[in-house]
Design a protein around this motif. Structure first.
Motif, mmCIF file in Angstrom:
data_model
loop_
_atom_site.group_PDB
_atom_site.id
_atom_site.type_symbol
_atom_site.label_atom_id
_atom_site.label_comp_id
_atom_site.label_asym_id
_atom_site.label_seq_id
_atom_site.Cartn_x
_atom_site.Cartn_y
_atom_site.Cartn_z
ATOM 1 N N LYS A 1 11.230 -34.603 32.295
ATOM 2 C CA LYS A 1 11.326 -33.508 31.371
ATOM 3 C C LYS A 1 11.219 -33.898 29.679
ATOM 4 C CE LYS A 1 15.219 -30.097 29.991
ATOM 5 N NZ LYS A 1 13.953 -29.146 29.389
ATOM 6 N N ASP B 1 8.731 -32.432 27.513
ATOM 7 C CA ASP B 1 8.800 -31.007 25.839
ATOM 8 C C ASP B 1 8.299 -32.125 24.957
ATOM 9 O OD1 ASP B 1 10.365 -29.930 27.788
ATOM 10 O OD2 ASP B 1 12.168 -30.528 27.226
ATOM 11 N N ARG C 1 5.258 -29.799 22.329
ATOM 12 C CA ARG C 1 5.463 -30.244 20.751
ATOM 13 C C ARG C 1 4.537 -30.265 20.295
ATOM 14 N NH1 ARG C 1 10.654 -32.252 22.438
ATOM 15 N NH2 ARG C 1 9.980 -34.666 21.654
ATOM 16 N N ARG D 1 0.041 -23.720 24.743
ATOM 17 C CA ARG D 1 1.008 -23.952 25.303
ATOM 18 C C ARG D 1 1.076 -23.110 26.869
ATOM 19 N NH1 ARG D 1 4.815 -24.080 20.745
ATOM 20 N NH2 ARG D 1 4.407 -26.149 19.390
#
Length: 78
Positions: free
Chosen positions: A51, A55, A59, A66
């Motif tokens: 995770k 993440d 970013r 995305r």
């Protein structure tokens, strides 16, 4: 003059195919690790690492990257 001129569209965000592929791989790894944790009360260290990696990569990605990655992940059933 100019009454009916089309408004200029903003340039689309650039899409780096390599980054999108990396996002897809990390997203699938996160989902797989989460699926293995279904019976556990607390998330495993493997899931937390997956995770965090997903993440962190999200970013740094552009909005278009995305969206492309998330669409591909959902299309593959993850």
């Amino acid at each position: 003059m100019g009454l009916f001129r089309k408004k200029s569209q903003p340039a689309p965000d650039p899409v780096d195919r390599g980054r999108v592929m990396r996002l897809i791989q990390l997203g699938m790894a996160e989902t797989d690790a989460g699926d293995r944790d279904l019976l556990d009360d607390e998330p495993s260290p493997e899931f937390l690492r997956a995770k965090a990696a997903f993440d962190a990569e999200l970013r740094t990605a552009t909005l278009a990257e995305r969206q492309a990655a998330i669409d591909a992940i959902q299309r593959h059933g993850y």
